[in-house]
Scaffold this motif. Structure first.
Motif, PDB file in Angstrom:
ATOM      1  N   SER A 185     -20.902 -35.043 -23.492  1.00 49.64           N
ATOM      2  CA  SER A 185     -21.270 -33.850 -24.250  1.00 49.64           C
ATOM      3  C   SER A 185     -22.531 -33.207 -23.701  1.00 49.64           C
ATOM      4  CB  SER A 185     -21.460 -34.212 -25.728  1.00 49.64           C
ATOM      5  OG  SER A 185     -22.444 -35.217 -25.852  1.00 49.64           O
ATOM      6  N   VAL A 186     -23.471 -34.022 -23.210  1.00 42.43           N
ATOM      7  CA  VAL A 186     -24.722 -33.523 -22.641  1.00 42.43           C
ATOM      8  C   VAL A 186     -24.876 -34.094 -21.242  1.00 42.43           C
ATOM      9  CG1 VAL A 186     -27.218 -33.437 -22.888  1.00 42.43           C
ATOM     10  CG2 VAL A 186     -25.779 -33.387 -24.914  1.00 42.43           C
TER      11      VAL A 186
ATOM     12  N   ASP B 278     -21.529 -31.305 -29.868  1.00 40.13           N
ATOM     13  CA  ASP B 278     -22.861 -31.902 -29.789  1.00 40.13           C
ATOM     14  C   ASP B 278     -23.938 -30.873 -30.125  1.00 40.13           C
ATOM     15  OD1 ASP B 278     -24.831 -34.055 -28.635  1.00 40.13           O
ATOM     16  OD2 ASP B 278     -25.301 -32.199 -27.573  1.00 40.13           O
ATOM     17  N   ALA B 279     -23.793 -29.656 -29.598  1.00 37.03           N
ATOM     18  CA  ALA B 279     -24.787 -28.613 -29.875  1.00 37.03           C
ATOM     19  C   ALA B 279     -24.814 -28.250 -31.356  1.00 37.03           C
ATOM     20  CB  ALA B 279     -24.502 -27.379 -29.027  1.00 37.03           C
TER      21      ALA B 279
ATOM     22  N   GLN C  14     -29.483 -27.656 -21.996  1.00 33.62           N
ATOM     23  CA  GLN C  14     -28.401 -28.193 -22.818  1.00 33.62           C
ATOM     24  C   GLN C  14     -28.906 -29.304 -23.722  1.00 33.62           C
ATOM     25  OE1 GLN C  14     -25.621 -26.848 -23.129  1.00 33.62           O
ATOM     26  NE2 GLN C  14     -24.027 -28.310 -23.647  1.00 33.62           N
ATOM     27  N   ALA C  15     -29.751 -30.179 -23.182  1.00 31.31           N
ATOM     28  CA  ALA C  15     -30.321 -31.255 -24.003  1.00 31.31           C
ATOM     29  C   ALA C  15     -31.262 -30.700 -25.059  1.00 31.31           C
ATOM     30  CB  ALA C  15     -31.057 -32.253 -23.105  1.00 31.31           C
ATOM     31  N   GLU C  16     -31.914 -29.590 -24.750  1.00 30.32           N
ATOM     32  CA  GLU C  16     -32.840 -28.962 -25.698  1.00 30.32           C
ATOM     33  C   GLU C  16     -32.109 -28.178 -26.771  1.00 30.32           C
ATOM     34  OE1 GLU C  16     -36.749 -25.993 -25.480  1.00 30.32           O
ATOM     35  OE2 GLU C  16     -35.273 -26.053 -23.870  1.00 30.32           O
TER      36      GLU C  16
END
Length: 479
Positions: free
Chosen positions: A32-33, A254-255, A423-425
Protein backbone atom coordinates in the motif's frame (compact mmCIF):
# COMPACT_ATOMS: atom_id res chain seq x y z
CA UNK A 1 45.19 9.26 -23.36
CA UNK A 2 44.51 5.78 -22.09
CA UNK A 3 44.40 7.10 -18.51
CA UNK A 4 41.58 9.44 -19.50
CA UNK A 5 39.72 6.60 -21.18
CA UNK A 6 40.04 4.51 -18.02
CA UNK A 7 38.67 7.39 -15.94
CA UNK A 8 35.70 7.81 -18.27
CA UNK A 9 34.83 4.16 -17.99
CA UNK A 10 35.25 4.25 -14.21
CA UNK A 11 32.73 7.07 -13.95
CA UNK A 12 29.88 5.03 -15.29
CA UNK A 13 30.95 1.49 -14.40
CA UNK A 14 29.02 1.37 -11.07
CA UNK A 15 25.77 2.36 -12.75
CA UNK A 16 26.31 0.10 -15.72
CA UNK A 17 27.10 -2.84 -13.50
CA UNK A 18 24.02 -2.16 -11.40
CA UNK A 19 21.92 -1.93 -14.54
CA UNK A 20 23.13 -5.34 -15.72
CA UNK A 21 22.58 -7.14 -12.44
CA UNK A 22 19.25 -5.67 -11.32
CA UNK A 23 16.07 -7.40 -12.40
CA UNK A 24 12.65 -5.88 -11.99
CA UNK A 25 10.80 -8.72 -10.32
CA UNK A 26 7.21 -8.06 -9.34
CA UNK A 27 6.45 -7.93 -5.61
CA UNK A 28 5.01 -11.03 -4.00
CA UNK A 29 2.19 -9.01 -2.50
CA UNK A 30 0.69 -5.63 -3.23
CA UNK A 31 2.18 -2.92 -1.04
CA UNK A 32 0.00 0.00 0.00
CA UNK A 33 2.92 2.35 0.74
CA UNK A 34 6.28 2.20 -1.10
CA UNK A 35 9.07 1.08 1.20
CA UNK A 36 11.30 3.95 2.32
CA UNK A 37 15.06 3.36 2.64
CA UNK A 38 16.71 3.98 5.97
CA UNK A 39 20.03 3.74 7.75
CA UNK A 40 21.24 4.25 11.34
CA UNK A 41 21.90 7.96 10.82
CA UNK A 42 18.45 8.59 9.42
CA UNK A 43 16.78 6.52 12.15
CA UNK A 44 18.57 8.53 14.81
CA UNK A 45 17.57 11.80 13.16
CA UNK A 46 13.93 10.72 13.03
CA UNK A 47 13.92 9.64 16.67
CA UNK A 48 15.50 12.87 17.87
CA UNK A 49 13.26 15.02 15.67
CA UNK A 50 10.06 13.47 17.04
CA UNK A 51 11.37 13.85 20.60
CA UNK A 52 12.83 17.35 20.35
CA UNK A 53 10.83 19.31 17.81
CA UNK A 54 8.82 22.10 19.48
CA UNK A 55 6.13 21.62 16.85
CA UNK A 56 5.24 18.27 18.43
CA UNK A 57 4.75 19.83 21.85
CA UNK A 58 2.87 22.71 20.27
CA UNK A 59 0.46 20.26 18.60
CA UNK A 60 0.01 18.19 21.78
CA UNK A 61 -0.94 21.16 23.98
CA UNK A 62 -4.31 21.88 22.24
CA UNK A 63 -5.15 18.18 22.53
CA UNK A 64 -4.63 18.29 26.28
CA UNK A 65 -6.73 21.44 26.41
CA UNK A 66 -9.53 19.76 24.44
CA UNK A 67 -9.49 16.75 26.75
CA UNK A 68 -9.82 19.02 29.75
CA UNK A 69 -13.08 20.30 28.28
CA UNK A 70 -14.69 16.85 28.49
CA UNK A 71 -15.27 16.77 32.28
CA UNK A 72 -16.38 20.40 32.10
CA UNK A 73 -19.11 19.48 29.64
CA UNK A 74 -20.53 16.77 31.92
CA UNK A 75 -20.41 18.84 35.11
CA UNK A 76 -23.56 20.28 36.67
CA UNK A 77 -23.94 24.04 36.92
CA UNK A 78 -22.59 25.48 40.14
CA UNK A 79 -25.17 25.60 42.96
CA UNK A 80 -26.28 28.97 44.28
CA UNK A 81 -26.13 29.84 47.99
CA UNK A 82 -28.32 32.68 49.20
CA UNK A 83 -28.20 34.22 52.70
CA UNK A 84 -30.82 36.81 53.63
CA UNK A 85 -32.83 38.45 56.34
CA UNK A 86 -36.48 39.41 56.63
CA UNK A 87 -37.41 42.00 59.23
CA UNK A 88 -40.59 43.70 60.33
CA UNK A 89 -40.26 47.50 60.30
CA UNK A 90 -37.27 49.80 60.27
CA UNK A 91 -36.98 50.62 63.92
CA UNK A 92 -34.74 47.69 64.83
CA UNK A 93 -34.15 43.99 64.34
CA UNK A 94 -37.33 42.14 65.19
CA UNK A 95 -35.97 38.58 64.87
CA UNK A 96 -37.19 36.55 67.84
CA UNK A 97 -39.81 39.18 68.62
CA UNK A 98 -41.95 39.09 65.48
CA UNK A 99 -43.17 35.88 63.94
CA UNK A 100 -42.48 37.02 60.39
CA UNK A 101 -38.90 38.18 61.03
CA UNK A 102 -36.16 35.62 60.33
CA UNK A 103 -32.81 34.81 58.78
CA UNK A 104 -32.85 32.71 55.57
CA UNK A 105 -30.30 30.30 54.12
CA UNK A 106 -31.21 29.03 50.62
CA UNK A 107 -29.42 26.62 48.26
CA UNK A 108 -30.53 26.10 44.67
CA UNK A 109 -29.25 23.75 41.98
CA UNK A 110 -30.00 23.83 38.25
CA UNK A 111 -30.57 20.41 36.67
CA UNK A 112 -30.40 20.04 32.86
CA UNK A 113 -33.03 17.91 31.18
CA UNK A 114 -32.00 14.22 31.19
CA UNK A 115 -29.68 13.41 28.27
CA UNK A 116 -28.24 16.88 27.80
CA UNK A 117 -25.11 16.28 29.87
CA UNK A 118 -24.36 13.03 28.06
CA UNK A 119 -24.67 14.72 24.68
CA UNK A 120 -22.46 17.60 25.77
CA UNK A 121 -19.86 15.09 26.93
CA UNK A 122 -19.92 13.28 23.60
CA UNK A 123 -19.57 16.56 21.72
CA UNK A 124 -16.51 17.48 23.81
CA UNK A 125 -14.97 14.01 23.36
CA UNK A 126 -15.36 14.18 19.60
CA UNK A 127 -13.82 17.65 19.64
CA UNK A 128 -10.81 16.24 21.48
CA UNK A 129 -10.61 13.41 18.96
CA UNK A 130 -10.63 15.90 16.09
CA UNK A 131 -7.89 17.93 17.78
CA UNK A 132 -5.73 14.83 18.29
CA UNK A 133 -5.47 14.32 14.53
CA UNK A 134 -3.23 17.38 14.37
CA UNK A 135 -0.62 15.50 16.37
CA UNK A 136 -0.66 12.72 13.77
CA UNK A 137 -0.30 15.29 10.98
CA UNK A 138 2.64 17.01 12.65
CA UNK A 139 4.29 13.63 13.27
CA UNK A 140 3.93 12.61 9.63
CA UNK A 141 5.14 16.01 8.43
CA UNK A 142 8.19 15.99 10.71
CA UNK A 143 9.18 12.53 9.53
CA UNK A 144 8.70 13.52 5.89
CA UNK A 145 10.64 16.75 6.39
CA UNK A 146 13.59 14.89 7.92
CA UNK A 147 13.55 12.28 5.16
CA UNK A 148 13.51 14.94 2.46
CA UNK A 149 16.30 16.85 4.16
CA UNK A 150 18.39 13.70 4.43
CA UNK A 151 17.72 12.90 0.78
CA UNK A 152 18.83 16.41 -0.16
CA UNK A 153 22.05 15.95 1.81
CA UNK A 154 22.78 12.61 0.12
CA UNK A 155 22.10 14.10 -3.30
CA UNK A 156 24.33 17.11 -2.60
CA UNK A 157 27.20 14.90 -1.47
CA UNK A 158 26.82 12.64 -4.48
CA UNK A 159 26.82 15.69 -6.74
CA UNK A 160 30.07 16.72 -5.07
CA UNK A 161 31.52 13.32 -5.91
CA UNK A 162 30.46 13.73 -9.53
CA UNK A 163 32.01 17.19 -9.59
CA UNK A 164 35.30 15.81 -8.27
CA UNK A 165 35.25 13.12 -10.95
CA UNK A 166 34.59 15.68 -13.62
CA UNK A 167 37.38 17.84 -12.24
CA UNK A 168 39.82 14.92 -12.58
CA UNK A 169 38.58 14.39 -16.12
CA UNK A 170 39.13 18.05 -16.99
CA UNK A 171 42.65 17.93 -15.53
CA UNK A 172 43.55 14.99 -17.74
CA UNK A 173 41.95 16.74 -20.70
CA UNK A 174 44.01 19.86 -19.95
CA UNK A 175 47.20 17.78 -19.77
CA UNK A 176 46.38 16.15 -23.09
CA UNK A 177 45.63 19.52 -24.69
CA UNK A 178 48.95 20.92 -23.37
CA UNK A 179 50.90 17.99 -24.79
CA UNK A 180 49.23 18.29 -28.18
CA UNK A 181 49.75 22.06 -28.19
CA UNK A 182 53.44 21.74 -27.26
CA UNK A 183 53.99 19.14 -29.98
CA UNK A 184 52.16 21.28 -32.52
CA UNK A 185 49.27 18.84 -32.99
CA UNK A 186 46.65 20.89 -31.13
CA UNK A 187 45.42 24.46 -30.90
CA UNK A 188 46.08 26.84 -28.04
CA UNK A 189 42.31 27.38 -27.68
CA UNK A 190 41.92 23.76 -26.55
CA UNK A 191 44.31 24.34 -23.67
CA UNK A 192 42.65 27.63 -22.74
CA UNK A 193 39.18 26.03 -22.82
CA UNK A 194 40.30 23.25 -20.47
CA UNK A 195 41.85 25.73 -18.04
CA UNK A 196 38.70 27.88 -18.17
CA UNK A 197 36.48 24.94 -17.31
CA UNK A 198 38.73 23.95 -14.42
CA UNK A 199 38.31 27.39 -12.86
CA UNK A 200 34.55 27.23 -13.34
CA UNK A 201 34.49 23.84 -11.64
CA UNK A 202 36.33 25.25 -8.63
CA UNK A 203 33.65 27.94 -8.29
CA UNK A 204 30.85 25.39 -8.44
CA UNK A 205 32.63 23.17 -5.97
CA UNK A 206 32.71 26.01 -3.45
CA UNK A 207 28.97 26.58 -3.94
CA UNK A 208 28.21 22.89 -3.47
CA UNK A 209 30.25 22.64 -0.29
CA UNK A 210 28.37 25.63 1.10
CA UNK A 211 25.11 23.92 0.14
CA UNK A 212 26.23 20.73 1.87
CA UNK A 213 26.92 22.68 5.07
CA UNK A 214 23.48 24.26 4.92
CA UNK A 215 21.90 20.82 4.44
CA UNK A 216 23.70 19.50 7.51
CA UNK A 217 22.64 22.47 9.62
CA UNK A 218 19.06 22.12 8.45
CA UNK A 219 18.94 18.47 9.47
CA UNK A 220 20.52 19.26 12.81
CA UNK A 221 17.91 21.94 13.43
CA UNK A 222 15.15 19.50 12.53
CA UNK A 223 16.45 16.98 15.07
CA UNK A 224 17.24 19.48 17.83
CA UNK A 225 21.03 19.10 17.58
CA UNK A 226 23.71 21.79 17.58
CA UNK A 227 23.83 23.16 14.05
CA UNK A 228 27.46 22.27 13.35
CA UNK A 229 27.17 18.62 14.46
CA UNK A 230 28.73 16.41 11.74
CA UNK A 231 26.41 14.04 9.90
CA UNK A 232 28.31 11.10 8.41
CA UNK A 233 26.43 9.25 5.69
CA UNK A 234 27.09 5.88 4.11
CA UNK A 235 23.96 5.53 1.97
CA UNK A 236 24.01 6.73 -1.62
CA UNK A 237 21.10 7.86 -3.73
CA UNK A 238 21.94 5.30 -6.40
CA UNK A 239 21.65 2.54 -3.79
CA UNK A 240 18.05 3.44 -2.98
CA UNK A 241 16.57 2.25 -6.25
CA UNK A 242 13.01 3.04 -7.26
CA UNK A 243 10.14 2.13 -4.91
CA UNK A 244 7.50 -0.26 -6.18
CA UNK A 245 4.33 1.68 -7.09
CA UNK A 246 2.13 -0.92 -5.41
CA UNK A 247 -1.54 -1.67 -5.88
CA UNK A 248 -3.83 1.29 -6.50
CA UNK A 249 -6.74 0.03 -4.41
CA UNK A 250 -4.48 -0.88 -1.49
CA UNK A 251 -2.76 2.51 -1.67
CA UNK A 252 -6.09 4.33 -1.72
CA UNK A 253 -7.37 2.32 1.23
CA UNK A 254 -4.20 3.03 3.19
CA UNK A 255 -4.42 6.77 2.47
CA UNK A 256 -8.07 6.90 3.52
CA UNK A 257 -7.23 5.10 6.77
CA UNK A 258 -4.12 7.09 7.68
CA UNK A 259 -5.00 10.60 6.53
CA UNK A 260 -5.14 12.91 9.59
CA UNK A 261 -7.19 15.45 7.65
CA UNK A 262 -9.82 12.83 6.78
CA UNK A 263 -9.85 11.48 10.34
CA UNK A 264 -10.36 15.02 11.62
CA UNK A 265 -13.17 15.67 9.17
CA UNK A 266 -14.89 12.41 10.10
CA UNK A 267 -14.64 13.32 13.78
CA UNK A 268 -16.15 16.70 12.97
CA UNK A 269 -19.01 14.98 11.13
CA UNK A 270 -19.73 12.82 14.17
CA UNK A 271 -19.45 15.87 16.42
CA UNK A 272 -21.82 17.83 14.20
CA UNK A 273 -24.35 14.99 14.40
CA UNK A 274 -24.21 15.03 18.18
CA UNK A 275 -24.49 18.81 18.17
CA UNK A 276 -27.70 18.52 16.16
CA UNK A 277 -29.06 16.03 18.68
CA UNK A 278 -28.01 18.30 21.53
CA UNK A 279 -29.62 21.32 19.88
CA UNK A 280 -32.90 19.41 19.63
CA UNK A 281 -32.62 18.36 23.25
CA UNK A 282 -31.98 21.98 24.27
CA UNK A 283 -35.57 22.77 23.33
CA UNK A 284 -36.68 20.74 26.35
CA UNK A 285 -36.95 22.59 29.69
CA UNK A 286 -34.33 22.52 32.43
CA UNK A 287 -35.14 22.29 36.12
CA UNK A 288 -34.11 24.14 39.24
CA UNK A 289 -34.32 22.65 42.73
CA UNK A 290 -33.96 24.85 45.81
CA UNK A 291 -34.27 24.37 49.55
CA UNK A 292 -33.85 26.67 52.50
CA UNK A 293 -34.22 27.11 56.22
CA UNK A 294 -35.37 30.27 58.07
CA UNK A 295 -34.54 30.54 61.78
CA UNK A 296 -36.86 33.01 63.56
CA UNK A 297 -35.32 33.04 67.04
CA UNK A 298 -37.03 33.29 70.39
CA UNK A 299 -39.97 30.98 70.94
CA UNK A 300 -40.76 30.77 67.26
CA UNK A 301 -39.92 27.47 65.54
CA UNK A 302 -37.76 27.70 62.38
CA UNK A 303 -39.37 27.57 58.96
CA UNK A 304 -38.19 25.77 55.83
CA UNK A 305 -39.09 25.66 52.17
CA UNK A 306 -38.39 23.57 49.07
CA UNK A 307 -39.00 24.65 45.46
CA UNK A 308 -38.87 23.10 42.03
CA UNK A 309 -38.65 25.40 39.02
CA UNK A 310 -38.73 24.75 35.30
CA UNK A 311 -37.64 26.90 32.36
CA UNK A 312 -40.26 27.82 29.80
CA UNK A 313 -38.82 27.67 26.24
CA UNK A 314 -41.45 30.02 24.88
CA UNK A 315 -38.92 31.68 22.56
CA UNK A 316 -37.67 28.44 20.98
CA UNK A 317 -38.82 29.61 17.56
CA UNK A 318 -36.17 32.32 17.52
CA UNK A 319 -33.52 30.57 19.63
CA UNK A 320 -33.48 26.77 20.01
CA UNK A 321 -35.02 26.07 16.60
CA UNK A 322 -32.46 28.32 14.95
CA UNK A 323 -29.69 26.45 16.75
CA UNK A 324 -31.01 23.18 15.36
CA UNK A 325 -30.97 24.62 11.84
CA UNK A 326 -27.47 26.03 12.37
CA UNK A 327 -26.08 22.70 13.60
CA UNK A 328 -27.76 20.89 10.72
CA UNK A 329 -26.08 23.14 8.17
CA UNK A 330 -22.74 22.61 9.88
CA UNK A 331 -23.26 18.84 9.82
CA UNK A 332 -23.98 18.96 6.08
CA UNK A 333 -20.85 21.04 5.47
CA UNK A 334 -18.74 18.54 7.42
CA UNK A 335 -20.19 15.62 5.46
CA UNK A 336 -19.40 17.37 2.17
CA UNK A 337 -15.90 17.99 3.48
CA UNK A 338 -15.40 14.25 3.96
CA UNK A 339 -16.48 13.58 0.37
CA UNK A 340 -14.11 16.25 -0.91
CA UNK A 341 -11.15 14.92 1.06
CA UNK A 342 -11.77 11.36 -0.07
CA UNK A 343 -11.82 12.47 -3.70
CA UNK A 344 -8.63 14.50 -3.31
CA UNK A 345 -6.84 11.67 -1.50
CA UNK A 346 -7.72 9.17 -4.21
CA UNK A 347 -6.54 11.62 -6.86
CA UNK A 348 -3.23 12.30 -5.10
CA UNK A 349 -2.57 8.58 -4.63
CA UNK A 350 -3.16 7.87 -8.31
CA UNK A 351 -1.05 10.88 -9.33
CA UNK A 352 1.88 9.65 -7.28
CA UNK A 353 1.60 6.07 -8.48
CA UNK A 354 1.43 7.17 -12.11
CA UNK A 355 4.42 9.48 -11.62
CA UNK A 356 6.31 6.74 -9.78
CA UNK A 357 5.72 4.30 -12.62
CA UNK A 358 6.93 6.89 -15.14
CA UNK A 359 10.09 7.52 -13.11
CA UNK A 360 10.64 3.79 -12.79
CA UNK A 361 10.53 3.44 -16.58
CA UNK A 362 12.83 6.46 -16.92
CA UNK A 363 15.37 4.87 -14.58
CA UNK A 364 15.17 1.69 -16.62
CA UNK A 365 16.09 3.70 -19.72
CA UNK A 366 19.13 5.08 -17.93
CA UNK A 367 20.24 1.70 -16.64
CA UNK A 368 19.53 -0.37 -19.71
CA UNK A 369 20.89 1.88 -22.41
CA UNK A 370 21.42 5.58 -21.95
CA UNK A 371 24.31 5.44 -19.47
CA UNK A 372 26.13 2.75 -21.46
CA UNK A 373 25.55 4.66 -24.69
CA UNK A 374 26.93 7.80 -23.08
CA UNK A 375 30.05 5.93 -22.00
CA UNK A 376 30.46 4.40 -25.47
CA UNK A 377 30.11 7.83 -27.08
CA UNK A 378 32.81 9.26 -24.81
CA UNK A 379 35.12 6.34 -25.58
CA UNK A 380 34.60 6.69 -29.32
CA UNK A 381 35.15 10.46 -29.22
CA UNK A 382 38.37 10.08 -27.26
CA UNK A 383 39.66 7.54 -29.76
CA UNK A 384 38.83 9.78 -32.70
CA UNK A 385 40.46 12.78 -31.02
CA UNK A 386 43.64 10.81 -30.46
CA UNK A 387 43.98 10.17 -34.22
CA UNK A 388 42.92 13.72 -35.11
CA UNK A 389 39.44 12.89 -36.43
CA UNK A 390 37.48 14.75 -33.73
CA UNK A 391 37.74 18.21 -32.24
CA UNK A 392 38.64 18.93 -28.65
CA UNK A 393 35.19 20.50 -28.18
CA UNK A 394 33.63 17.14 -29.06
CA UNK A 395 35.78 15.46 -26.45
CA UNK A 396 34.76 17.96 -23.79
CA UNK A 397 31.09 17.61 -24.69
CA UNK A 398 31.25 13.83 -24.54
CA UNK A 399 33.09 13.84 -21.22
CA UNK A 400 30.62 16.26 -19.71
CA UNK A 401 27.73 14.21 -21.07
CA UNK A 402 28.67 11.24 -18.88
CA UNK A 403 28.40 13.26 -15.69
CA UNK A 404 25.29 15.04 -16.93
CA UNK A 405 23.48 11.79 -17.65
CA UNK A 406 24.54 10.28 -14.35
CA UNK A 407 23.36 13.33 -12.43
CA UNK A 408 20.02 13.30 -14.21
CA UNK A 409 19.82 9.63 -13.31
CA UNK A 410 20.43 10.46 -9.64
CA UNK A 411 17.88 13.26 -9.77
CA UNK A 412 15.30 10.84 -11.16
CA UNK A 413 16.00 8.41 -8.32
CA UNK A 414 15.63 11.25 -5.82
CA UNK A 415 12.33 12.32 -7.40
CA UNK A 416 11.03 8.76 -7.01
CA UNK A 417 12.02 8.78 -3.33
CA UNK A 418 10.21 12.10 -2.83
CA UNK A 419 7.06 10.56 -4.25
CA UNK A 420 7.38 7.64 -1.83
CA UNK A 421 7.89 10.08 1.05
CA UNK A 422 4.78 12.02 0.00
CA UNK A 423 2.81 8.77 -0.11
CA UNK A 424 3.94 7.85 3.40
CA UNK A 425 3.11 11.38 4.55
CA UNK A 426 -0.39 11.09 3.02
CA UNK A 427 0.20 14.47 1.44
CA UNK A 428 -2.66 16.40 -0.12
CA UNK A 429 -0.36 18.46 -2.33
CA UNK A 430 -0.39 17.75 -6.09
CA UNK A 431 2.51 16.06 -7.81
CA UNK A 432 4.87 18.41 -9.62
CA UNK A 433 5.24 18.10 -13.36
CA UNK A 434 7.53 15.33 -14.55
CA UNK A 435 8.11 16.93 -17.93
CA UNK A 436 11.56 18.22 -17.13
CA UNK A 437 12.80 15.35 -15.02
CA UNK A 438 14.05 13.20 -17.86
CA UNK A 439 15.03 16.01 -20.22
CA UNK A 440 16.74 18.57 -18.05
CA UNK A 441 20.46 18.76 -17.86
CA UNK A 442 20.09 21.47 -15.28
CA UNK A 443 22.77 21.86 -12.73
CA UNK A 444 25.19 19.82 -14.75
CA UNK A 445 28.74 21.04 -14.34
CA UNK A 446 29.89 22.76 -17.44
CA UNK A 447 26.50 23.15 -19.10
CA UNK A 448 25.06 26.22 -17.41
CA UNK A 449 21.52 25.02 -18.10
CA UNK A 450 18.60 25.50 -15.75
CA UNK A 451 17.14 22.50 -13.93
CA UNK A 452 13.52 21.53 -13.81
CA UNK A 453 11.44 21.26 -10.68
CA UNK A 454 11.53 17.93 -8.89
CA UNK A 455 8.65 15.53 -9.11
CA UNK A 456 7.62 15.53 -5.52
CA UNK A 457 4.53 15.70 -3.43
CA UNK A 458 3.74 18.36 -0.96
CA UNK A 459 5.83 20.81 0.97
CA UNK A 460 5.77 20.09 4.73
CA UNK A 461 3.73 21.76 7.13
CA UNK A 462 5.97 21.79 9.88
CA UNK A 463 5.34 24.02 8.86
CA UNK A 464 2.46 22.71 7.15
CA UNK A 465 1.49 19.12 6.76
CA UNK A 466 2.80 17.41 4.14
CA UNK A 467 4.76 18.41 1.34
CA UNK A 468 7.68 16.66 0.13
CA UNK A 469 8.95 18.70 -2.76
CA UNK A 470 12.60 19.45 -2.13
CA UNK A 471 14.73 22.43 -2.83
CA UNK A 472 17.66 20.33 -3.93
CA UNK A 473 16.73 20.23 -7.59
CA UNK A 474 16.18 23.95 -7.70
CA UNK A 475 19.74 24.46 -6.58
CA UNK A 476 21.18 22.39 -9.42
CA UNK A 477 21.96 25.56 -11.30
CA UNK A 478 24.82 26.04 -8.90
CA UNK A 479 26.57 23.01 -10.28
Amino acid sequence: MFGQLALVLALCSPVVAFARTETRTPPTQAASVPALPTDPTLEQLLTEALANRPEMHQAEAPVRAARERVPQASALPDPVLQVGIQNDGFNGFMIGEMETSYFSIMVSQALPFPGKRELRTEVAQLGAKAASTQVARVRLSIEAEVRRGYLDLLLTRERLMLLERLQALWKQSADMARIRYETGEGAQSDLLRAQLELNRLRQRQLALRAEERVRVQTLNRLSGRPLETPLPTTTRVRDMGVPEPGDVEAAEKDALERSPELAQQRALVAQAGQQVALARRERLPDFTVSAGVMPRGGAFPPMWQANVGVTLPIFSGSKQDRVVAERGAQAEASARGVETLEQVLRLRVRERLIALEALRDTVAIYREGLLMQSAATAESTLTQYRVGRASFASVLEANTGIIRDEEDYLRTLADAQRLAIAQAEVSLEPVASLGGSAQSAGGMPGTGSTPSAPAGGAAPAGGSPGAPASSSSSSMSGM
